[in-house]
Design a protein around this motif. Structure first.
Motif, PDB file in Angstrom:
ATOM      1  N   TRP A  35     -23.576 -14.662  34.636  1.00 63.61           N
ATOM      2  CA  TRP A  35     -24.414 -13.789  35.468  1.00 63.61           C
ATOM      3  C   TRP A  35     -23.535 -12.880  36.323  1.00 63.61           C
ATOM      4  N   LEU A  36     -22.471 -13.425  36.888  1.00 64.08           N
ATOM      5  CA  LEU A  36     -21.568 -12.609  37.704  1.00 64.08           C
ATOM      6  C   LEU A  36     -20.893 -11.526  36.863  1.00 64.08           C
ATOM      7  N   ARG A  37     -20.528 -11.857  35.623  1.00 65.64           N
ATOM      8  CA  ARG A  37     -19.933 -10.831  34.758  1.00 65.64           C
ATOM      9  C   ARG A  37     -20.945  -9.734  34.459  1.00 65.64           C
ATOM     10  N   ALA A  38     -22.217 -10.073  34.351  1.00 64.84           N
ATOM     11  CA  ALA A  38     -23.257  -9.060  34.169  1.00 64.84           C
ATOM     12  C   ALA A  38     -23.359  -8.183  35.415  1.00 64.84           C
ATOM     13  N   TYR A  39     -23.250  -8.792  36.585  1.00 64.44           N
ATOM     14  CA  TYR A  39     -23.295  -8.038  37.841  1.00 64.44           C
ATOM     15  C   TYR A  39     -22.104  -7.079  37.919  1.00 64.44           C
ATOM     16  N   ILE A  40     -20.947  -7.559  37.507  1.00 68.22           N
ATOM     17  CA  ILE A  40     -19.750  -6.703  37.472  1.00 68.22           C
ATOM     18  C   ILE A  40     -19.974  -5.549  36.497  1.00 68.22           C
ATOM     19  N   ALA A  41     -20.482  -5.851  35.311  1.00 61.21           N
ATOM     20  CA  ALA A  41     -20.707  -4.803  34.305  1.00 61.21           C
ATOM     21  C   ALA A  41     -21.661  -3.746  34.825  1.00 61.21           C
TER      22      ALA A  41
ATOM     23  N   ARG B 233     -19.624 -10.945  44.150  1.00 56.98           N
ATOM     24  CA  ARG B 233     -20.832 -10.155  44.401  1.00 56.98           C
ATOM     25  C   ARG B 233     -20.608  -9.167  45.540  1.00 56.98           C
ATOM     26  N   LEU B 234     -20.003  -9.622  46.619  1.00 55.43           N
ATOM     27  CA  LEU B 234     -19.779  -8.733  47.758  1.00 55.43           C
ATOM     28  C   LEU B 234     -18.760  -7.640  47.442  1.00 55.43           C
ATOM     29  N   ALA B 235     -17.751  -7.951  46.623  1.00 53.12           N
ATOM     30  CA  ALA B 235     -16.800  -6.913  46.211  1.00 53.12           C
ATOM     31  C   ALA B 235     -17.504  -5.846  45.383  1.00 53.12           C
ATOM     32  N   CYS B 236     -18.397  -6.264  44.505  1.00 51.54           N
ATOM     33  CA  CYS B 236     -19.173  -5.293  43.720  1.00 51.54           C
ATOM     34  C   CYS B 236     -20.031  -4.428  44.643  1.00 51.54           C
ATOM     35  N   ASP B 237     -20.693  -5.080  45.590  1.00 53.94           N
ATOM     36  CA  ASP B 237     -21.522  -4.331  46.531  1.00 53.94           C
ATOM     37  C   ASP B 237     -20.674  -3.345  47.335  1.00 53.94           C
ATOM     38  N   GLY B 238     -19.506  -3.792  47.773  1.00 53.04           N
ATOM     39  CA  GLY B 238     -18.626  -2.912  48.534  1.00 53.04           C
ATOM     40  C   GLY B 238     -18.119  -1.742  47.709  1.00 53.04           C
ATOM     41  N   PHE B 239     -17.925  -1.961  46.421  1.00 49.84           N
ATOM     42  CA  PHE B 239     -17.441  -0.897  45.540  1.00 49.84           C
ATOM     43  C   PHE B 239     -18.402   0.289  45.544  1.00 49.84           C
ATOM     44  N   TRP B 240     -19.681   0.038  45.308  1.00 50.50           N
ATOM     45  CA  TRP B 240     -20.615   1.169  45.267  1.00 50.50           C
ATOM     46  C   TRP B 240     -20.984   1.631  46.662  1.00 50.50           C
ATOM     47  N   LEU B 241     -21.004   0.724  47.651  1.00 47.99           N
ATOM     48  CA  LEU B 241     -21.355   1.106  49.012  1.00 47.99           C
ATOM     49  C   LEU B 241     -20.296   2.047  49.603  1.00 47.99           C
ATOM     50  N   ALA B 242     -19.045   1.868  49.207  1.00 51.59           N
ATOM     51  CA  ALA B 242     -17.982   2.746  49.698  1.00 51.59           C
ATOM     52  C   ALA B 242     -18.286   4.202  49.353  1.00 51.59           C
ATOM     53  N   GLU B 243     -18.811   4.424  48.156  1.00 53.71           N
ATOM     54  CA  GLU B 243     -19.151   5.790  47.760  1.00 53.71           C
ATOM     55  C   GLU B 243     -20.276   6.349  48.625  1.00 53.71           C
ATOM     56  N   LEU B 244     -21.272   5.534  48.902  1.00 53.85           N
ATOM     57  CA  LEU B 244     -22.405   5.994  49.708  1.00 53.85           C
ATOM     58  C   LEU B 244     -22.016   6.300  51.144  1.00 53.85           C
ATOM     59  N   THR B 245     -20.949   5.655  51.635  1.00 62.24           N
ATOM     60  CA  THR B 245     -20.546   5.842  53.023  1.00 62.24           C
ATOM     61  C   THR B 245     -19.351   6.769  53.173  1.00 62.24           C
TER      62      THR B 245
ATOM     63  N   LEU C 100      -9.421  -3.643  39.646  1.00 63.87           N
ATOM     64  CA  LEU C 100     -10.408  -4.384  40.428  1.00 63.87           C
ATOM     65  C   LEU C 100     -11.389  -5.093  39.517  1.00 63.87           C
ATOM     66  N   ARG C 101     -11.896  -4.382  38.546  1.00 64.24           N
ATOM     67  CA  ARG C 101     -12.862  -4.979  37.615  1.00 64.24           C
ATOM     68  C   ARG C 101     -12.256  -6.180  36.882  1.00 64.24           C
ATOM     69  N   GLU C 102     -11.027  -6.036  36.427  1.00 65.63           N
ATOM     70  CA  GLU C 102     -10.352  -7.138  35.724  1.00 65.63           C
ATOM     71  C   GLU C 102     -10.150  -8.338  36.641  1.00 65.63           C
ATOM     72  N   ALA C 103      -9.768  -8.094  37.896  1.00 67.78           N
ATOM     73  CA  ALA C 103      -9.562  -9.196  38.837  1.00 67.78           C
ATOM     74  C   ALA C 103     -10.873  -9.925  39.111  1.00 67.78           C
TER      75      ALA C 103
ATOM     76  N   ALA D 181     -11.849 -11.990  36.129  1.00 63.57           N
ATOM     77  CA  ALA D 181     -11.002 -13.188  36.024  1.00 63.57           C
ATOM     78  C   ALA D 181     -11.502 -14.297  36.956  1.00 63.57           C
ATOM     79  N   TRP D 182     -12.019 -13.932  38.112  1.00 65.00           N
ATOM     80  CA  TRP D 182     -12.537 -14.931  39.042  1.00 65.00           C
ATOM     81  C   TRP D 182     -13.760 -15.654  38.506  1.00 65.00           C
ATOM     82  N   THR D 183     -14.407 -15.078  37.490  1.00 59.73           N
ATOM     83  CA  THR D 183     -15.631 -15.683  36.963  1.00 59.73           C
ATOM     84  C   THR D 183     -15.358 -16.606  35.780  1.00 59.73           C
TER      85      THR D 183
END
Length: 120
Positions: A26-32, A86-98, A111-114, A117-119
């Motif tokens: 599920w986390l890999r799907a969230y990353i994708a 999950r929070l790193a993914c959220d921060g990735f797109w949120l950085a663009e919005l801010t 970043l995506r590879e790291a 790997a955690w999953t």
């Protein structure tokens, strides 16, 4: 938000079909879904942009997104790593919005590879 949830479930189904329903799927799907290549307007952006500056709507969104916490913790990855991904993914797109500086393509891939790997 419902469209985002549907896209996330579809990404999860693709991950399970390709690699099995193993811990971290599920986390890999969230990353994708977070790192959609060539797609500027991700599902999560479409869901959240209209809510900027709307505290009541943001509170409703927080309640609607409780499933993210539950699914991340139930994915078979240690809870701390699951929430970090999950929070790193959220921060990735949120950085663009801010208006934060964007990562280069190479930095984004690293970043995506790291995170992936955690999953595992």
């Amino acid at each position: 938000m419902e469209q985002f949830r549907e896209e996330l479930e579809a990404a999860y189904a693709r991950e399970c079909e390709a690699h099995g329903a193993h811990p971290g799927a599920w986390l890999r799907a969230y990353i994708a879904l977070t790192f959609c290549e060539g797609e500027e307007d991700t599902a999560l952006h479409r869901a959240l942009v209209p809510l900027a500056g709307q505290p009541a709507l943001l509170e409703a969104l927080a309640q609607a997104q409780v499933f993210l916490l539950e699914r991340a913790e139930a994915d078979g990855v240690p809870a701390g790593a699951a929430h970090a991904v999950r929070l790193a993914c959220d921060g990735f797109w949120l950085a663009e919005l801010t208006g934060q500086p964007r990562l280069s393509a190479a930095q984004t891939q690293t970043l995506r590879e790291a995170l992936t790997a955690w999953t595992r």
